[in-house]
Scaffold this active site. Structure first.
Site, PDB file in Angstrom:
ATOM      1  N   LYS A 141      62.129  17.689  55.479  1.00 13.79           N
ATOM      2  CA  LYS A 141      62.334  16.486  54.700  1.00 13.79           C
ATOM      3  C   LYS A 141      61.530  15.332  55.306  1.00 13.79           C
ATOM      4  O   LYS A 141      61.148  15.459  56.466  1.00 13.79           O
ATOM      5  CB  LYS A 141      63.815  16.137  54.652  1.00 13.79           C
ATOM      6  CG  LYS A 141      64.411  15.883  56.058  1.00 13.79           C
ATOM      7  CD  LYS A 141      65.696  15.181  56.002  1.00 13.79           C
ATOM      8  CE  LYS A 141      65.543  13.704  55.988  1.00 13.79           C
ATOM      9  NZ  LYS A 141      65.236  13.059  57.279  1.00 13.79           N
ATOM     10  N   HIS A 171      68.928  19.728  57.635  1.00 10.62           N
ATOM     11  CA  HIS A 171      69.654  20.327  58.757  1.00 10.62           C
ATOM     12  C   HIS A 171      71.153  20.018  58.720  1.00 10.62           C
ATOM     13  O   HIS A 171      71.934  20.674  59.385  1.00 10.62           O
ATOM     14  CB  HIS A 171      69.008  19.953  60.098  1.00 10.62           C
ATOM     15  CG  HIS A 171      69.316  18.572  60.576  1.00 10.62           C
ATOM     16  ND1 HIS A 171      68.649  17.466  60.127  1.00 10.62           N
ATOM     17  CD2 HIS A 171      70.221  18.108  61.467  1.00 10.62           C
ATOM     18  CE1 HIS A 171      69.137  16.391  60.723  1.00 10.62           C
ATOM     19  NE2 HIS A 171      70.086  16.753  61.550  1.00 10.62           N
ATOM     20  N   LYS A 175      75.001  22.360  59.930  1.00 17.47           N
ATOM     21  CA  LYS A 175      76.045  21.928  60.875  1.00 17.47           C
ATOM     22  C   LYS A 175      77.328  22.703  60.604  1.00 17.47           C
ATOM     23  O   LYS A 175      77.726  22.865  59.447  1.00 17.47           O
ATOM     24  CB  LYS A 175      76.297  20.420  60.735  1.00 17.47           C
ATOM     25  CG  LYS A 175      75.135  19.574  61.263  1.00 17.47           C
ATOM     26  CD  LYS A 175      75.467  18.095  61.225  1.00 17.47           C
ATOM     27  CE  LYS A 175      74.240  17.243  61.519  1.00 17.47           C
ATOM     28  NZ  LYS A 175      73.930  17.082  62.925  1.00 17.47           N
ATOM     29  N   GLU A 209      74.742   5.810  63.020  1.00 16.18           N
ATOM     30  CA  GLU A 209      74.006   6.172  64.244  1.00 16.18           C
ATOM     31  C   GLU A 209      73.950   4.958  65.151  1.00 16.18           C
ATOM     32  O   GLU A 209      73.789   3.835  64.674  1.00 16.18           O
ATOM     33  CB  GLU A 209      72.580   6.598  63.890  1.00 16.18           C
ATOM     34  CG  GLU A 209      72.505   7.842  63.045  1.00 16.18           C
ATOM     35  CD  GLU A 209      71.064   8.287  62.849  1.00 16.18           C
ATOM     36  OE1 GLU A 209      70.594   9.117  63.645  1.00 16.18           O
ATOM     37  OE2 GLU A 209      70.403   7.802  61.926  1.00 16.18           O
ATOM     38  N   ASP A 228      65.492   8.438  54.111  1.00 18.03           N
ATOM     39  CA  ASP A 228      65.646   9.243  55.335  1.00 18.03           C
ATOM     40  C   ASP A 228      67.001   9.956  55.382  1.00 18.03           C
ATOM     41  O   ASP A 228      67.096  11.081  55.873  1.00 18.03           O
ATOM     42  CB  ASP A 228      65.504   8.319  56.557  1.00 18.03           C
ATOM     43  CG  ASP A 228      65.444   9.075  57.872  1.00 18.03           C
ATOM     44  OD1 ASP A 228      64.825  10.151  57.899  1.00 18.03           O
ATOM     45  OD2 ASP A 228      66.014   8.593  58.869  1.00 18.03           O
ATOM     46  N   HIS A 233      70.667  14.042  53.409  1.00 20.71           N
ATOM     47  CA  HIS A 233      71.861  14.383  54.187  1.00 20.71           C
ATOM     48  C   HIS A 233      73.148  13.923  53.480  1.00 20.71           C
ATOM     49  O   HIS A 233      74.123  14.662  53.381  1.00 20.71           O
ATOM     50  CB  HIS A 233      71.820  13.745  55.580  1.00 20.71           C
ATOM     51  CG  HIS A 233      70.629  14.143  56.402  1.00 20.71           C
ATOM     52  ND1 HIS A 233      70.000  15.352  56.271  1.00 20.71           N
ATOM     53  CD2 HIS A 233      69.947  13.486  57.382  1.00 20.71           C
ATOM     54  CE1 HIS A 233      68.990  15.426  57.132  1.00 20.71           C
ATOM     55  NE2 HIS A 233      68.943  14.304  57.814  1.00 20.71           N
ATOM     56  N   LYS A 329      71.354   2.641  61.157  1.00 19.91           N
ATOM     57  CA  LYS A 329      70.946   2.823  62.545  1.00 19.91           C
ATOM     58  C   LYS A 329      71.429   1.610  63.334  1.00 19.91           C
ATOM     59  O   LYS A 329      71.643   0.550  62.778  1.00 19.91           O
ATOM     60  CB  LYS A 329      69.428   2.932  62.621  1.00 19.91           C
ATOM     61  CG  LYS A 329      68.905   4.199  61.942  1.00 19.91           C
ATOM     62  CD  LYS A 329      67.663   4.723  62.623  1.00 19.91           C
ATOM     63  CE  LYS A 329      67.144   5.983  61.948  1.00 19.91           C
ATOM     64  NZ  LYS A 329      67.805   7.212  62.423  1.00 19.91           N
TER      65      LYS A 329
HETATM   66  C1  BG6 Z   1      66.972  13.030  60.563  1.00 23.89           C
HETATM   67  C2  BG6 Z   1      66.511  11.613  60.332  1.00 23.89           C
HETATM   68  O1  BG6 Z   1      66.782  13.787  59.403  1.00 23.89           O
HETATM   69  O2  BG6 Z   1      68.351  13.027  60.898  1.00 23.89           O
HETATM   70  C3  BG6 Z   1      66.778  10.761  61.562  1.00 23.89           C
HETATM   71  O3  BG6 Z   1      65.118  11.609  60.029  1.00 23.89           O
HETATM   72  C4  BG6 Z   1      68.221  10.860  61.966  1.00 23.89           C
HETATM   73  O4  BG6 Z   1      66.423   9.397  61.313  1.00 23.89           O
HETATM   74  C5  BG6 Z   1      68.647  12.321  62.080  1.00 23.89           C
HETATM   75  O5  BG6 Z   1      68.375  10.215  63.218  1.00 23.89           O
HETATM   76  C6  BG6 Z   1      70.141  12.438  62.323  1.00 23.89           C
HETATM   77  O6  BG6 Z   1      70.450  13.774  62.613  1.00 23.89           O
HETATM   78  P1  BG6 Z   1      71.750  14.138  63.454  1.00 23.89           P
HETATM   79  O7  BG6 Z   1      71.797  15.632  63.422  1.00 23.89           O
HETATM   80  O8  BG6 Z   1      71.575  13.565  64.810  1.00 23.89           O
HETATM   81  O9  BG6 Z   1      72.896  13.499  62.721  1.00 23.89           O
END
Ligand code: BG6
Length: 485
Positions: A141, A171, A175, A209, A228, A233, A329
């Protein structure tokens, strides 16, 4: 279901010298080797426009695994993995022809771990190099930049490969907690009966985050939080939370139901979105710069690092139930959760003693960290007076399962190697996701600043009204009770 070794094939990582390969892919492949889950015969071939030898790539892989693997580095195990590692330099134009001689097996998994601007050229080069036959393509992505570019990218890919050889990765679907959401919903009859508009008043999904954009400022300037995180997600979390029971656990049955949710989502109203951007502040007691001071970011950037929005799903199950999404973020903590708030009791028997319950039953799915599920309800505080207090029933992964959970990328790589599409995004799914956010991409409201280390701009509270966001560890529950005299 016991996992087995996939059939013999090579694994090609395009972009093998980059950040994703070092942090996620090489450690994940190493752990699959340790678990005996890589193909019995198959090389792991790194590809990048660098003049590296096999030896240099092996050293790079060792360093990456030492730094980022969830299991401890073991020289003996690494030796078995290193024997598979090879490196193929390509030109800066990404011409994949040099790979033809190196990837000798008839089947291969080819992972595009490169910026999305390179996807089209690499897909075309794959065809031109005569490597399409026998290739399963994993593509990272963001898939496109908006509806038009995603549709165009799908068309380019289909000129080279059929849909059943394309694995669009998100991803979050790898999880454990997200997969468990399916088991939780469809493996237990008690919850599914109340999983609808009759019982649920609202659903909140938060992906918070505490990290900033780090060294990815230039990438982020092209992306922002909606592209993003929200379009992929968060929409996956929403789809798994809201989908109907599939007719089976087969890939297409699950993907059909997820697509139906996205199709029933109203495209977002730009007025129902708050976009924010972090200013300097303090996270975990440490002073951090604002987004506009990060490397690679324009001084007057209007890119959002925070987004909150209210969505509606037009379906019998969810009509009238707001879905509130929020991500950012440099927020106060790292915390991803889905919170389902149940409707109030129909009659307030305890109002007479001065208490009025509001949003007292909640089901909280903690995706990360501190993975688990809890149910909040009201209990009588022991004593002669009738006073009530919210309490929790809690399931935590750590407490119930001692084994360390595999990384999302391990599961997803193994699935793709085995030809299982269940946890990958289908062409119609990705295009519909873009359609839902397109109005706010076309007409973005100005960003509102928030200090790093906070919960985002105050304007985001408007999205959650009536009621307030449930903020997770530091602030939970923020509004669960109101005292009345
Ligand atoms: C990524 C984003 O796909 O996922 C990032 O590009 C983000 O900006 C990350 O920090 C978060 O992944 P996780 O697994 O840490 O929640």
């Amino acid at each position: 279901m016991t996992l087995t070794r996939p059939s013999d094939q090579d694994i090609v990582v395009v972009g093998a010298t980059g950040d994703l390969a070092a942090r996620k892919l090489l450690p994940a492949l190493y752990n699959l080797e340790v678990e005996g889950l890589l193909p019995e015969h198959g090389d792991v071939i790194g590809v990048a426009p660098m003049d590296w030898s096999d030896e240099r790539f092996r050293n790079h892989a060792e360093e990456a695994i030492r730094g980022f693997s969830r299991t401890r580095f073991e020289a003996r195990r690494f030796a078995a993995f290193a024997a598979r590692l090879r490196f193929v330099p390509v030109g800066p134009d990404g011409d994949l022809r040099p790979l033809r001689a190196a990837a000798g097996r008839p089947e291969r998994l080819l992972y595009l771990a490169v910026p999305s601007s390179a996807f089209t050229a690499l897909a075309q080069s794959l065809g031109a190099a005569g490597l399409a036959a026998g290739t399963k393509l994993v593509i990272e992505k963001p898939f496109g930049h908006d509806v038009t570019s995603a549709t165009r990218l799908n068309a380019v890919l289909h000129e080279v490969l059929p849909e059943d050889r394309i694995y669009r990765i998100d991803h979050y679907l790898g999880k454990e907690t997200v997969q468990n959401l399916l088991v939780f919903r469809f493996g237990n009859s008690v919850f599914e009966r109340v999983w609808n508009r009759d019982a649920i008043a609202r659903v909140e999904i938060t992906v918070a985050e505490s990290l900033g954009v780090e060294h990815r400022g230039a990438f982020y300037e092209e992306t922002g939080a909606i592209r993003d995180i929200v379009q992929n997600h968060m929409f996956q979390l929403l789809a798994v939370t809201a989908m109907e029971p599939p007719i089976s656990f087969a890939a297409e049955a699950i993907r059909n139901e997820k697509v139906k949710v996205l199709e029933a989502l109203h495209p977002v109203e730009p007025g129902a979105v708050v976009r924010g951007q972090y200013a300097s502040g303090s996270v975990d007691g440490e002073a951090v710069p604002g987004y506009r001071d990060e490397e690679g970011v324009a001084a007057g950037s209007e890119v959002e690092t925070f987004a909150a929005m209210r969505l509606h799903i037009d379906s019998w199950r969810w009509a009238g139930v707001p879905f509130l999404l929020r991500t950012g973020k440099r927020l106060a903590v790292r915390d991803t959760r889905v919170v389902l708030s149940f409707r109030d009791a129909p009659l307030h028997l305890f109002r007479a003693v001065g208490l009025h319950a509001l949003d007292s039953n909640r089901l909280v799915i903690r995706v990360q960290p501190d993975e688990g599920i809890s149910i909040t309800f009201v209990a009588k505080r022991p004593g002669p007076e009738v006073t009530t207090q919210p309490v929790e029933m809690d399931f935590s992964y750590e407490g119930s399962f001692k084994a360390s959970t595999p990384e999302a990328y391990e599961r997803l790589l193994h699935d793709a190697l085995s030809g299982d599409h269940t946890l990958f995004i289908r062409e119609d799914e990705v295009e519909r996701g873009w359609q839902v956010v397109q109005p706010v991409l076309d007409r973005p409201s100005p960003v509102k600043m928030y200090p790093a280390g906070s919960w985002g701009p105050a304007a985001a509270d408007r999205i959650a009204r009536p009621g307030r966001w449930h903020d997770g560890p530091s602030g939970e529950p923020r509004t669960s009770f109101r005292q009345r005299s």
